[in-house]
Design a protein around this motif. Structure first.
Motif, PDB file in Angstrom:
ATOM      1  N   PHE A  93      88.015  48.414  45.009  1.00 13.29           N
ATOM      2  CA  PHE A  93      87.793  47.387  44.133  1.00 13.29           C
ATOM      3  C   PHE A  93      89.332  46.535  44.411  1.00 13.29           C
ATOM      4  O   PHE A  93      89.594  45.534  44.435  1.00 13.29           O
ATOM      5  CB  PHE A  93      87.563  47.562  42.893  1.00 13.29           C
ATOM      6  N   ALA A  94      90.421  47.462  44.372  1.00 13.32           N
ATOM      7  CA  ALA A  94      91.627  46.982  44.564  1.00 13.32           C
ATOM      8  C   ALA A  94      91.809  46.047  45.912  1.00 13.32           C
ATOM      9  O   ALA A  94      92.755  45.064  45.740  1.00 13.32           O
ATOM     10  CB  ALA A  94      92.945  48.025  44.278  1.00 13.32           C
ATOM     11  N   VAL A  95      91.544  46.764  47.124  1.00 16.96           N
ATOM     12  CA  VAL A  95      91.385  46.218  48.241  1.00 16.96           C
ATOM     13  C   VAL A  95      90.655  44.820  48.248  1.00 16.96           C
ATOM     14  O   VAL A  95      91.188  43.747  48.907  1.00 16.96           O
ATOM     15  CB  VAL A  95      91.082  47.114  49.341  1.00 16.96           C
ATOM     16  N   LEU A  96      89.554  44.824  47.789  1.00 19.44           N
ATOM     17  CA  LEU A  96      89.061  43.665  47.469  1.00 19.44           C
ATOM     18  C   LEU A  96      89.302  42.496  46.958  1.00 19.44           C
ATOM     19  O   LEU A  96      89.532  41.264  47.164  1.00 19.44           O
ATOM     20  CB  LEU A  96      87.568  43.921  46.915  1.00 19.44           C
ATOM     21  N   MET A  97      90.149  42.981  45.634  1.00 18.40           N
ATOM     22  CA  MET A  97      90.676  42.024  45.015  1.00 18.40           C
ATOM     23  C   MET A  97      91.915  41.311  45.614  1.00 18.40           C
ATOM     24  O   MET A  97      92.157  40.242  45.587  1.00 18.40           O
ATOM     25  CB  MET A  97      91.379  42.509  43.499  1.00 18.40           C
ATOM     26  N   ALA A  98      92.787  42.040  46.450  1.00 14.34           N
ATOM     27  CA  ALA A  98      93.827  41.634  47.361  1.00 14.34           C
ATOM     28  C   ALA A  98      93.110  40.766  48.324  1.00 14.34           C
ATOM     29  O   ALA A  98      93.907  39.917  48.802  1.00 14.34           O
ATOM     30  CB  ALA A  98      94.220  42.929  47.976  1.00 14.34           C
ATOM     31  N   SER A  99      92.282  41.110  48.804  1.00 16.94           N
ATOM     32  CA  SER A  99      91.611  40.308  50.101  1.00 16.94           C
ATOM     33  C   SER A  99      91.049  38.882  49.416  1.00 16.94           C
ATOM     34  O   SER A  99      91.314  37.762  50.284  1.00 16.94           O
ATOM     35  CB  SER A  99      90.337  40.931  50.562  1.00 16.94           C
ATOM     36  N   ARG A 100      90.552  38.956  48.092  1.00 18.19           N
ATOM     37  CA  ARG A 100      90.052  37.525  47.583  1.00 18.19           C
ATOM     38  C   ARG A 100      91.385  36.696  47.300  1.00 18.19           C
ATOM     39  O   ARG A 100      91.488  35.550  47.370  1.00 18.19           O
ATOM     40  CB  ARG A 100      89.485  37.955  46.132  1.00 18.19           C
TER      41      ARG A 100
END
Length: 461
Positions: free
Chosen positions: A104-111
């Motif tokens: 989820f942290a990587v997804l948030m950074a990607s967003r």
């Protein structure tokens, strides 16, 4: 509605440039709404609480709103083409990262990276149109591009639902890779290469950071934190960052946001107008699903249909609003648009609970016609009000005002208007608020002739 190139554009094909800008512009709103239907699946896959998923939308919107003035200035300074291409490539990479995100942290950074890249596209896309399209056809071109954003925002949930059902939530991000191919190719081959017009002085890094801090503080305050200390903290940050920003921009030879923009009557009115227009548009989008959820005898699927009626009307009328701007000036379609918007929303304020699905759809379609007429006129008014060398920065500020309209109405629906929208009979308070916003917009446009220098481009140095 033929759009012609400015003399000297060479081999560039204006139709492809306009289509390329349209595709680039729709990426931002598409990704702000498309992910909403996938939030439960995303939080389930990563073992997160459902409330955590909303941050994927909130952070995206705040990042875009905060960065738009800054990235518009970058285009003024370093040229539209390189900045636009960097934004497109960055969004491509960020979408690929989101599609394969292992946590989820990587997804948030990607967003966050997606939002930063998307913030580049609208202000610099509009600036590119101003540089490549003749002034006599600029409104038409902006109107054609203007249909992309509402269509993308409206198409986001159904497209997201189809992709989610077919391939899972990661497919939503893979879609971006396909959409970006055309603007990347056209941008590389056809966008004008000699578009650098900003000064060569030192870039205002401090001012750029302060703009972001100010807008984040504004969004945080609008979110109405439960703690009084949190409210005080956001308010203090807003005041301090605003005061320091004013001092910084007054003293910098090439400020990130020229303060002269806000004393330029056509630009100031256009920016206030788009804030009010987006407020009036996003209000029904966000409140109707709640108001109609428990309404007796309401047809299945009708909520999506009545909202689609408004969004399609916005998109269909946007090119016509731009065409009118080219032929009769921006004030007439902008003023008529706000009046029509108010006329469409008012019946929902006074008789919303009694209206059938057809009645609600017709009222929203009328409001959408007004928004389509006014939005293209307001965008054209904003870019023609400033010096060409400042078009990117001005478009960024204007786009930020657009997002602040949606952020403000979201905060009101979560706070003062929350009790109304939880009640099937609670149409009056929210829709009177939306109608008032449109009426204020009409008044601002009507008063514009009282200000000096109307129709005269004003440098904001």
């Amino acid at each position: 509605m033929t759009v012609r190139l400015r003399p000297g554009t060479g081999r560039a094909n204006v139709a492809l440039i306009v289509v390329s800008v349209m595709l680039a512009v729709l990426i931002g709103p598409l990704n702000s709404t498309m992910i909403a239907v996938a939030l439960p699946a995303i939080t389930h896959d990563f073992g997160m609480r459902s409330s955590a998923g909303t941050w994927l939308v909130t952070v995206y919107l705040i990042t875009m709103a905060a960065l738009m003035p800054v990235v518009g200035k970058l285009g003024d300074r370093f040229g539209r083409r390189p900045v636009m291409l960097v934004g497109l490539v960055a969004f491509f990479v960020a979408s690929a990262g989101a599609a394969i995100a292992p946590s989820f942290a990587v997804l948030m950074a990607s967003r966050i990276a997606q939002a930063a890249a998307a913030s580049v596209l609208m202000p610099n896309g509009i600036a590119i149109l101003r540089e490549t399209v003749s002034r006599q056809r600029l409104g038409t071109a902006i109107g054609m591009v203007g249909l992309a954003a509402p269509l993308a925002a409206a198409a986001g949930p159904p497209v997201g639902s189809l992709l989610l059902a077919a391939s899972g939530w990661r497919a939503l991000f893979v879609l971006n890779l396909a959409v970006l191919i055309v603007p990347l190719a056209v941008g590389w081959l056809l966008l004008p290469r000699h578009t650098r017009s900003g000064s060569g002085g030192k870039f205002d890094v401090v001012g750029s950071m302060l703009v972001c801090v100010l807008l984040v503080a504004f969004a945080g305050l609008l979110d109405l934190p439960a703690s009084g200390w949190a409210v005080a903290g956001w308010a203090l940050l807003l005041v301090v960052s605003g005061a320091v920003l004013l001092r910084q921009e007054r003293n910098h030879p090439d400020p990130a946001v020229a303060l002269g923009l806000f004393v330029n009557p056509p630009f100031a009115v256009a920016s206030a107008g788009i804030l009010l227009s987006n407020f009036a548009m996003y209000g029904p989008l966000l409140s109707l699903p709640l108001l109609l959820a428990d309404r007796p005898h309401w047809p299945d699927g009708a909520t999506g249909g009545v909202i689609a009626a408004m969004m399609v009307a916005v998109a269909v009328l946007a090119p016509f609003g731009g065409w009118l701007s080219d032929h009769v000036g921006q004030r007439i379609p902008a003023a008529i648009g706000f009046v029509v918007t108010a006329a469409g929303l008012a019946p929902l304020a006074f008789a919303g609970p009694q209206l059938s699905a057809v009645g609600v759809g017709v009222a929203l379609a009328v409001a959408g016609v007004g928004m389509g007429l006014s939005n293209s006129a307001l965008q054209t008014m904003s870019v023609e009000a400033v010096d060409p060398s400042e078009t990117g920065m001005a478009s960024g500020v204007y786009s930020t005002c657009r997002y602040l309209g949606s952020i403000t109405v979201s905060a009101l629906l979560a706070g003062p208007l929350a009790s109304s929208v939880q009640n099937a009979a609670g149409f009056a308070a929210p829709f009177l608020t939306y109608t008032a916003a449109a009426a204020i917009g009409a008044v601002l446009i009507a008063l514009l002739p009282l200000f000096s220098h109307f129709r005269k481009p004003v440098s904001c140095d």
